[in-house]
Scaffold this motif. Sequence first.
Motif, PDB file in Angstrom:
ATOM      1  N   PHE A 130       1.395   4.627  -3.267  1.00 56.42           N
ATOM      2  CA  PHE A 130       1.363   6.096  -3.351  1.00 56.42           C
ATOM      3  C   PHE A 130       2.737   6.750  -3.295  1.00 56.42           C
ATOM      4  O   PHE A 130       2.917   7.862  -3.778  1.00 56.42           O
ATOM      5  N   ILE A 131       3.718   6.042  -2.739  1.00 55.27           N
ATOM      6  CA  ILE A 131       5.075   6.618  -2.763  1.00 55.27           C
ATOM      7  C   ILE A 131       5.563   6.701  -4.208  1.00 55.27           C
ATOM      8  O   ILE A 131       6.166   7.686  -4.627  1.00 55.27           O
ATOM      9  N   GLN A 132       5.274   5.674  -4.978  1.00 57.67           N
ATOM     10  CA  GLN A 132       5.770   5.661  -6.358  1.00 57.67           C
ATOM     11  C   GLN A 132       4.793   6.273  -7.352  1.00 57.67           C
ATOM     12  O   GLN A 132       5.195   6.753  -8.401  1.00 57.67           O
ATOM     13  N   PHE A 169       0.835  -1.202   0.000  1.00 60.70           N
ATOM     14  CA  PHE A 169       0.000   0.000   0.000  1.00 60.70           C
ATOM     15  C   PHE A 169       0.876   1.260   0.000  1.00 60.70           C
ATOM     16  O   PHE A 169       0.643   2.199  -0.760  1.00 60.70           O
ATOM     17  N   ASP A 179      -0.667  15.350  -2.003  1.00 60.41           N
ATOM     18  CA  ASP A 179      -0.812  15.936  -3.339  1.00 60.41           C
ATOM     19  C   ASP A 179      -2.166  15.604  -3.966  1.00 60.41           C
ATOM     20  O   ASP A 179      -2.336  15.681  -5.175  1.00 60.41           O
ATOM     21  N   SER A 210      -8.796   6.756  -0.994  1.00 59.17           N
ATOM     22  CA  SER A 210      -8.806   5.773  -2.090  1.00 59.17           C
ATOM     23  C   SER A 210     -10.095   4.952  -2.092  1.00 59.17           C
ATOM     24  O   SER A 210     -10.539   4.487  -3.141  1.00 59.17           O
ATOM     25  N   SER A 224      -3.066   5.661  -4.582  1.00 57.07           N
ATOM     26  CA  SER A 224      -3.183   4.789  -3.403  1.00 57.07           C
ATOM     27  C   SER A 224      -4.160   3.652  -3.711  1.00 57.07           C
ATOM     28  O   SER A 224      -5.254   3.888  -4.216  1.00 57.07           O
ATOM     29  N   SER A 225      -3.753   2.447  -3.382  1.00 52.23           N
ATOM     30  CA  SER A 225      -4.552   1.272  -3.740  1.00 52.23           C
ATOM     31  C   SER A 225      -5.592   0.958  -2.663  1.00 52.23           C
ATOM     32  O   SER A 225      -5.230   0.597  -1.537  1.00 52.23           O
ATOM     33  N   PRO A 226      -6.879   1.054  -2.989  1.00 48.77           N
ATOM     34  CA  PRO A 226      -7.900   0.729  -1.981  1.00 48.77           C
ATOM     35  C   PRO A 226      -7.878  -0.740  -1.563  1.00 48.77           C
ATOM     36  O   PRO A 226      -8.137  -1.067  -0.403  1.00 48.77           O
ATOM     37  N   GLY A 259       2.181   8.552  -6.471  1.00 45.06           N
ATOM     38  CA  GLY A 259       1.489   9.760  -5.996  1.00 45.06           C
ATOM     39  C   GLY A 259       0.258   9.367  -5.196  1.00 45.06           C
ATOM     40  O   GLY A 259      -0.256   8.242  -5.308  1.00 45.06           O
ATOM     41  N   ASP A 260      -0.220  10.311  -4.402  1.00 48.67           N
ATOM     42  CA  ASP A 260      -1.322  10.013  -3.482  1.00 48.67           C
ATOM     43  C   ASP A 260      -2.568   9.492  -4.200  1.00 48.67           C
ATOM     44  O   ASP A 260      -3.282   8.637  -3.672  1.00 48.67           O
ATOM     45  N   VAL A 261      -2.808   9.993  -5.386  1.00 49.05           N
ATOM     46  CA  VAL A 261      -4.035   9.577  -6.077  1.00 49.05           C
ATOM     47  C   VAL A 261      -3.961   8.122  -6.544  1.00 49.05           C
ATOM     48  O   VAL A 261      -4.972   7.550  -6.951  1.00 49.05           O
TER      49      VAL A 261
END
Lengths: 355, 393
Positions: free
Chosen positions: A115-117, A111, B45, B196, A123-125, A119-121
């Motif tokens: 988002f580290i690689q 997880f 971001d 998310s 992020s895996s639900p 970006g925040d968008v």
Amino acid sequence: MSRLAIQGLGVVGGFGCGVDALRQALAGAPPTPQPAPAGAGGPLPVLLAADDALEDFVPRRALRRVDHFSRLALLGASLALRDADRLETDRSRLGVVIATGWGAMATTFAFLQSFIQGGDVCSSPTHFSSSLHNAAAANISILLQVTGPSLTVSQFEMSFPSALLTARRWLAEERVDAVLVGGVDEYCPELGYCWRRFFGVADGPLQPLAFDRQSALPGEGAAFVLLERGDRSGRYGYLTAIGQGNLAGSPPALPQRLLLGADGQKECGAGYPRLLPTGARVAAYAPAWGSLPVGQAFDLAAAALAAGDNRLYPAAPAPAGGLELLGGESFGDEPVGCLKLGRCGDYGLLTVARR
Amino acid sequence: MRSPRPVAVTGLGCICAAGTNLAACLDTLYRGERAPQPPARFHSDHPVRYPVFAAAAELPGGERLGRTARLAIVAAREAVADAGWSPAALAGRRVGVIVGTTVGSAMNNEDFYADYLRGGEPPLAQIERFLGSNPATAVARDLGLTGPCQTVVNACSSGTDAVGIGAAWIRAGECDLVLAGGADELCRITYNGFISLMITDDAPVRPFDRRRKGLNLGEGAGFLLLEADGLRADRPPRAFVAGYGSACDAHHLTAPHPEGAGLKRALAEALDQCGAAAADLAFVNAHGTGTPDNDRIESRTLAVTLPGVPFLSTKGYTGHTLGASGAIEAAFTVAALERGEVPANAGFGEADPQCPATPVTANTPVRGEFALSQSLAFGGNNAVVVFRKGGAR
């Protein structure tokens, strides 16, 4: 305290899967560690656990989004139910209690990676919801349709004895008729990296009774017991006492026969010889499953198996002098304690008896 | 099931966005104030800046402990002091600590892992801090307690479960006293996680309102000091833990059962334990996260199971504090039961046709011997704790 009947065992670890595999490992055939990724420093010898046998219990399609951590827990729980001949019974009054030191660590890092690689968008639900510590207990409840209470406990090395305290209350208060209690922890390369940095790489086999040596190697797996109230006949004997606390308070009274949770970790190992009663006889079986926070769940499974078989399995080899070793004799009528020491004086003590 | 005896609650402690102690939090609640802001302690971001409820920035404990553990220590110390115990007086007792959390138990240090992913050799200081910050152990060490410790990681029902389990430990004679609570910190991991899942509101949270879009995250800690009978005859309890129930939906990892199956069972179990009926309940402190699913299921369940009982969500003042929420809300429940008045359900303005029961919209006097606090969680966990009035203080 009221004793608890141990009715089923479900184990999967570096030694293999199921009671027979555990018995073989305890009888003198510990597994060989395999090299596993551990970050930039190269592989590390690890006792890994395979989860493929889970497909004997749960359709592959239902496991699509279930990670290794939950699969290990599901497999341990399913094996314990089958071992107790409870696979087909109603599970509305069955409780689930899971102990874990690390939780679903690989999914937690997956997880973070999302988002580290990305970006925040990005992020895996899916990874987020599966990374929660109680995901394994939830998957057991969903896939095995267990609708009783569910609890997950995370107390590092003390997770398992702490979890048992609550399982015992559920049975005593008759909130449930039976409880599946299991310890589960997994290996992942990130853990391997930390391990190498903290402890280096052991230069030989795991020697749990060489207390002054750092010989630990990581393990992973799940160990489950199916517990009922003690007025039932216990197939694997009885859990007669559960203690957890810190030695700075009142140290626990120890039985004369002890399965030590020593697992090659020098920092905790040093505490065992100081605590042992005069004349105590000991064994330690960590070479069968390695070093993991919930190792005491495996110790309890080993003690229960010994009670069921009425045979104490031989101890791991010990350095010359000082220790009297268990092994080879019948379990008999005296209790056997499982003692685990954690950091800073934390302890867990579980006692198993045949009657 | 047996009907176990009630367990005395002698001390309360709380820290969250509403205040740094319980009295300050209650002032905020009864004044109807709230001020969620975009996160200030971490960068994001996301194109939308979702508001959060942050607690005081400065906490005791320094860099040695993680923030969740430090929040826990603040509230635990307050509960001990509120009960009139000194740490020295507790030292010779069998005192257990049981704490619910989510973030506080996860090895999810972002800086460490970013360096690791770049192929670096990150230092272990952050891992060492994590290893020293187990919330239950941190509280026990801080207060010099040597009894059993349990960190409950049942997601958002953890705090409620901790209170119910702590009471069971007392009844069983495992401990003379139990510090039962919950603690969780705001961080980018849960912030990203809930966004998310598309269950975060970009406006201040609106529990049970028709326009609700999701939760706002919060942080904090709540603690209750539970005591065995007869420990101190001169100290009337603030309340009693009278009932506790929990059950699993066995339905979905992140969605509640559509009929509220597990919640209904947990409610029935908790009420059965204390022999209370709907008419005996002064109010219900609902989970009320502001997510469409949670609030619909909760409202429907309350309409059927506890018709006419006033209810509210306090998350409009605190945000969703995850593993801490059940414990914070337990402390609020005891305080409101003592006061005979519940605060307004902040954020509610427009009734939802899908929610047959609606919360109180103003500070409301309540009557009754019992009050109930309930939590629903990922993994399908449902937990309910019932409090009975204690003696006057």
